[in-house]
Design a protein around this motif. Structure first.
Motif, PDB file in Angstrom:
ATOM      1  N   GLU A  96       0.565  -1.209   0.215  1.00  0.00           N
ATOM      2  CA  GLU A  96      -0.042   0.578   0.405  1.00  0.00           C
ATOM      3  C   GLU A  96       1.197   0.982  -0.530  1.00  0.00           C
ATOM      4  O   GLU A  96       1.666   1.409   0.833  1.00  0.00           O
ATOM      5  N   ASP A  99      -1.988   7.925  -0.324  1.00  0.00           N
ATOM      6  CA  ASP A  99      -3.036   8.145   0.259  1.00  0.00           C
ATOM      7  C   ASP A  99      -3.127   6.603   1.384  1.00  0.00           C
ATOM      8  O   ASP A  99      -4.238   5.720  -0.172  1.00  0.00           O
ATOM      9  N   PRO A 100      -3.906   6.491   2.411  1.00  0.00           N
ATOM     10  CA  PRO A 100      -3.788   7.863   3.507  1.00  0.00           C
ATOM     11  C   PRO A 100      -2.131   7.445   3.927  1.00  0.00           C
ATOM     12  O   PRO A 100      -1.912   7.843   5.116  1.00  0.00           O
ATOM     13  N   PHE A 101      -1.169   6.530   3.662  1.00  0.00           N
ATOM     14  CA  PHE A 101      -0.095   6.139   4.498  1.00  0.00           C
ATOM     15  C   PHE A 101       0.701   7.689   4.080  1.00  0.00           C
ATOM     16  O   PHE A 101       0.978   7.659   3.080  1.00  0.00           O
ATOM     17  N   TRP A 102       1.789   7.999   5.037  1.00  0.00           N
ATOM     18  CA  TRP A 102       2.176   8.742   4.803  1.00  0.00           C
ATOM     19  C   TRP A 102       4.052   8.760   4.266  1.00  0.00           C
ATOM     20  O   TRP A 102       4.646   9.150   2.879  1.00  0.00           O
ATOM     21  N   THR A 122       5.362  -1.781   7.939  1.00  0.00           N
ATOM     22  CA  THR A 122       4.898  -0.383   8.269  1.00  0.00           C
ATOM     23  C   THR A 122       6.007   0.572   8.368  1.00  0.00           C
ATOM     24  O   THR A 122       6.792   0.018   9.937  1.00  0.00           O
ATOM     25  N   LEU A 124       4.403   4.038  10.311  1.00  0.00           N
ATOM     26  CA  LEU A 124       3.624   5.825  10.522  1.00  0.00           C
ATOM     27  C   LEU A 124       3.653   6.574  10.301  1.00  0.00           C
ATOM     28  O   LEU A 124       5.162   6.693  10.481  1.00  0.00           O
ATOM     29  N   LYS A 131      -3.208  10.972  10.791  1.00  0.00           N
ATOM     30  CA  LYS A 131      -2.822  10.227   9.936  1.00  0.00           C
ATOM     31  C   LYS A 131      -2.890   9.424  10.570  1.00  0.00           C
ATOM     32  O   LYS A 131      -3.201   8.099   9.773  1.00  0.00           O
ATOM     33  N   ARG A 132      -1.796   9.383  11.138  1.00  0.00           N
ATOM     34  CA  ARG A 132      -1.374   7.775  12.083  1.00  0.00           C
ATOM     35  C   ARG A 132      -3.899   7.148  11.527  1.00  0.00           C
ATOM     36  O   ARG A 132      -3.500   5.388  12.261  1.00  0.00           O
ATOM     37  N   GLU A 135      -4.452   5.560   8.943  1.00  0.00           N
ATOM     38  CA  GLU A 135      -3.412   4.853   7.894  1.00  0.00           C
ATOM     39  C   GLU A 135      -3.723   3.253   9.015  1.00  0.00           C
ATOM     40  O   GLU A 135      -3.541   2.327   8.591  1.00  0.00           O
ATOM     41  N   THR A 138      -6.157   0.965   8.138  1.00  0.00           N
ATOM     42  CA  THR A 138      -5.988   0.911   6.216  1.00  0.00           C
ATOM     43  C   THR A 138      -5.453  -0.897   6.102  1.00  0.00           C
ATOM     44  O   THR A 138      -5.139  -1.260   5.051  1.00  0.00           O
TER      45      THR A 138
END
Length: 261
Positions: A96, A99-102, A122, A124, A131-132, A135, A138
């Motif tokens: 992945e 978005d939504p992952f930074w 991952t 985060l 944001k977390r 994430e 997801t």
């Protein structure tokens, strides 16, 4: 064949990279090689995408493992997952990015000792708890349909069992990612082992276990039975974080494969 699977996670600490020269990264890779892990999850593999993936192949050489790079959406903080091919066979990937992952999230569907295991990885968002909060849920997309799961990485926040959440700053008291993983039936191995050794900010009251390993490979009745060993590697990380090889410490776990389904 041993019934023990050793996994490790480590954030190289992008601030410690000397541009693209990697003088400080090579000793960190040597450190990881010495852990003897079957699977290693490396965050902040900064610049590893450059020069024809030179540092990816250098990591393979030093650790004697196969490496899979997943590029980050921001800051060049890529994810590098390494597996020992005489024990772990990669079947396919589910990653992945965006978005939504930074940064990103990586998933490797693998065969280990004849069992199908999802190796998740991952990193985060570093600053935003909002944001977390987007994430963490997801990650279900990567874990979906997998009964045997190991999920590792830098969660950039403390776990729910942190003894002094009120002492943390900058949103690091955000336990949402930890609760999301446990809601999916995954165990925080450090919590099961009862070890609160900080992996970041270890020289201050802000210290906490941001680098964690979760798994479903533990018996529900007594999860502790599935954990053979857990440790935070402090050998080269006793100095103040700014003077250590990285501002994060490696985490190493030995899991029993006896409870894999």
């Amino acid at each position: 064949m041993t019934n023990t699977l050793r996994v490790a996670t480590y954030n190289l600490g992008s601030a410690k990279h000397d541009g693209g020269a990697h003088e400080r990264v090579l000793p960190q890779l040597e450190l990881l090689a010495g852990l003897g892990a079957d699977v290693v999850a490396v965050q902040a593999a900064k610049n590893f995408h450059e020069d024809g993936l030179r540092m990816v192949y250098e990591a393979e050489r030093i650790l004697g493992m196969r490496a899979v790079l997943v590029e980050s959406a921001h800051d060049d903080c890529h994810l590098l997952t390494l597996v020992r091919t005489d024990r772990v066979r990669i079947i396919n990937e589910h990653n992945e990015q965006g978005d939504p992952f930074w940064h990103a999230a990586a998933g490797l569907h693998c065969e280990i000792d004849g069992k199908l295991v999802l190796i998740g990885h991952t990193h985060l968002a570093p600053f935003s708890h909002l944001k977390r909060a987007m994430e963490a849920p997801t990650l279900k997309a990567i874990l979906k349909g997998s009964e045997n799961v190991i999920m590792m990485g830098d969660w950039n926040s403390a776990p729910d069992n942190h003894p002094a959440l009120e002492g943390l700053a900058d949103g690091k008291d955000d336990v949402t990612p930890d609760r999301e993983m446990r809601a999916l039936g995954l165990h925080d191995v450090g919590a099961v082992w009862g070890d609160h050794t900080p992996t970041v900010h270890w020289d201050s009251p802000k210290g906490h276990r941001a680098n964690r390993i979760y798994t479903s490979l533990l018996p529900k009745e007594n999860p502790r039975m599935g954990v053979i060993a857990y440790r935070v590697v402090t050998d080269q990380h006793t100095a103040a974080p700014q003077d250590a090889p990285s501002t994060s410490r490696p985490v190493v776990v030995d899991l029993s494969m006896e409870y894999a389904v």
